[in-house]
Write a protein that holds these residues in place. Structure first.
Motif: not given
Length: 351
Positions: A10-12, A16-28, A63-67
């Motif tokens: 899932v993505a959300r 942050t004060p620096r930028y709006a980050a797209n972050v992926l995580e597992r749905s569980d 697990a967290v993945a950051v764009d």
């Protein structure tokens, strides 16, 4: 959402004060997991590349993945290359702070390796361990001797001027074909992975590449004139200039007092990071691809692997723990080329 998500991811948007980050995580994902791994992608890619790896981890790992800015579905914000990669590493820190992750196991691929080394220098409180995947040298990309010293004062031949303009144009146009050697798909096949590697997710990897924002403030960046061969030097804006050795140097990790363990993973046929990289203009000059090369004495190719190894040896001599893992018949993208082997190495490292 421009990227395709695999089932279980899932993505959300994390503001942050620096930028709006797209972050992926597992749905569980469970916030109370025993360990947290933060994945940072490389250049001309996005967090989409990390999805199979994220899904392969046990439930005990969050697990967290950051764009990064200007990649994937994150906000496009100008990159100030005068800060090296600090715009990127400060962004990652801001996301981790917003999510209250605390000390995490940080994995950085290629450009992301430079980003996470900078994170270790500036925010060691966030780093439980580092895993460097086909990482850029601690002395940047191009323009340096074995000891990291500049070949000439302005680091000519490095930075934004080194990008192939047709490749940049095809990125901007969203080219998904393989009609040209400079199309993103052709570059992926020739440089990101070992020759002959086939992936069921190739279209996804190309989609990830095409999410790159192009322009002088992002990829590839600007350039300046130089009196040295090949006639240009780094500018102060954009992605490639963040790794120019006039702006970037993370070799100081060898001297930090607290030294989390560092795992270095690479492929043995990496076309991008190596001691004879064909993305290094001095190597292209030596091979006769670019005319006018002034010779080995003035413009030797950068010994990237030797530089990385030297800094990690100093890190270990100062009390740190390091390990180098080389996968056979593997290019620049070990997590997708050798997923089982990479997962096993990562889990053993963070256990």
């Amino acid at each position: 959402m421009t990227g395709t998500l695999l089932e279980g991811i899932v993505a959300r948007t994390v503001r942050t004060p620096r930028y709006a980050a797209n972050v992926l995580e597992r749905s569980d994902a469970r916030e109370e997991a025993e360990r947290t791994v933060v994945f940072v992608h490389g250049n001309v890619s996005s967090s989409l590349y990390w999805q199979p790896m994220m899904l392969s981890l046990p439930d005990s790992v969050r697990a967290v993945a950051v764009d990064l800015r200007g990649f994937g579905d994150s906000e496009t914000v100008p990159v100030d290359a005068r800060r090296g990669v600090r715009d990127f590493s400060d962004d990652v820190a801001a996301v981790m702070d917003e999510l209250r992750l605390g000390p995490s196991h940080i994995v950085g691929w290629s450009l992301g390796g430079g980003v996470v080394m900078q994170l270790l220098l500036d925010r060691p409180d966030l780093v439980a361990s580092l895993t460097l995947v086909s990482t850029v040298s601690p002395y940047g990309f191009g323009g340096t001797a074995a000891d990291g010293s500049l070949l000439n004062p302005d680091a000519s031949g490095t930075g934004g001027g080194g990008a192939n303009p047709d490749f940049v144009a095809r990125l901007a146009a969203g080219d998904t074909t393989e009609e040209s050697p400079t199309s993103p798909r052709a570059v992926y096949r020739s440089s990101y992975v070992a020759p002959g590697f086939v992936s069921e997710h190739e279209d996804l990897w190309i989609e990830s590449m095409l999410s790159t924002t192009t322009g002088p403030d992002n990829y590839p960046g600007d350039a300046s004139a130089s009196d040295f061969w090949p006639g240009f030097a780094p500018g102060d804006r954009g992605v490639l200039n963040t790794l120019a050795p006039t702006h970037f140097d993370t070799s100081g990790i060898a001297d930090i007092p607290a030294k989390p363990p560092i795992l270095w993973v690479r492929g043995d046929v990496d076309a991008i990071v190596g001691d004879a990289s064909f993305y290094d203009l001095n190597q292209l000059g030596a091979a006769g691809v670019i005319p006018g090369w002034p010779g080995e004495e003035e413009a030797p190719p950068q010994p990237m692997l030797a530089q990385i190894r030297s800094v990690l040896e100093r890190y270990a001599a100062g009390g740190g723990t390091t390990r180098e893992v080389v996968f056979g018949n593997c290019g620049h993208s070990a997590p997708i080329e050798k997923p089982d082997e990479f997962t096993a190495e990562l889990l053993a490292w963070i256990s």
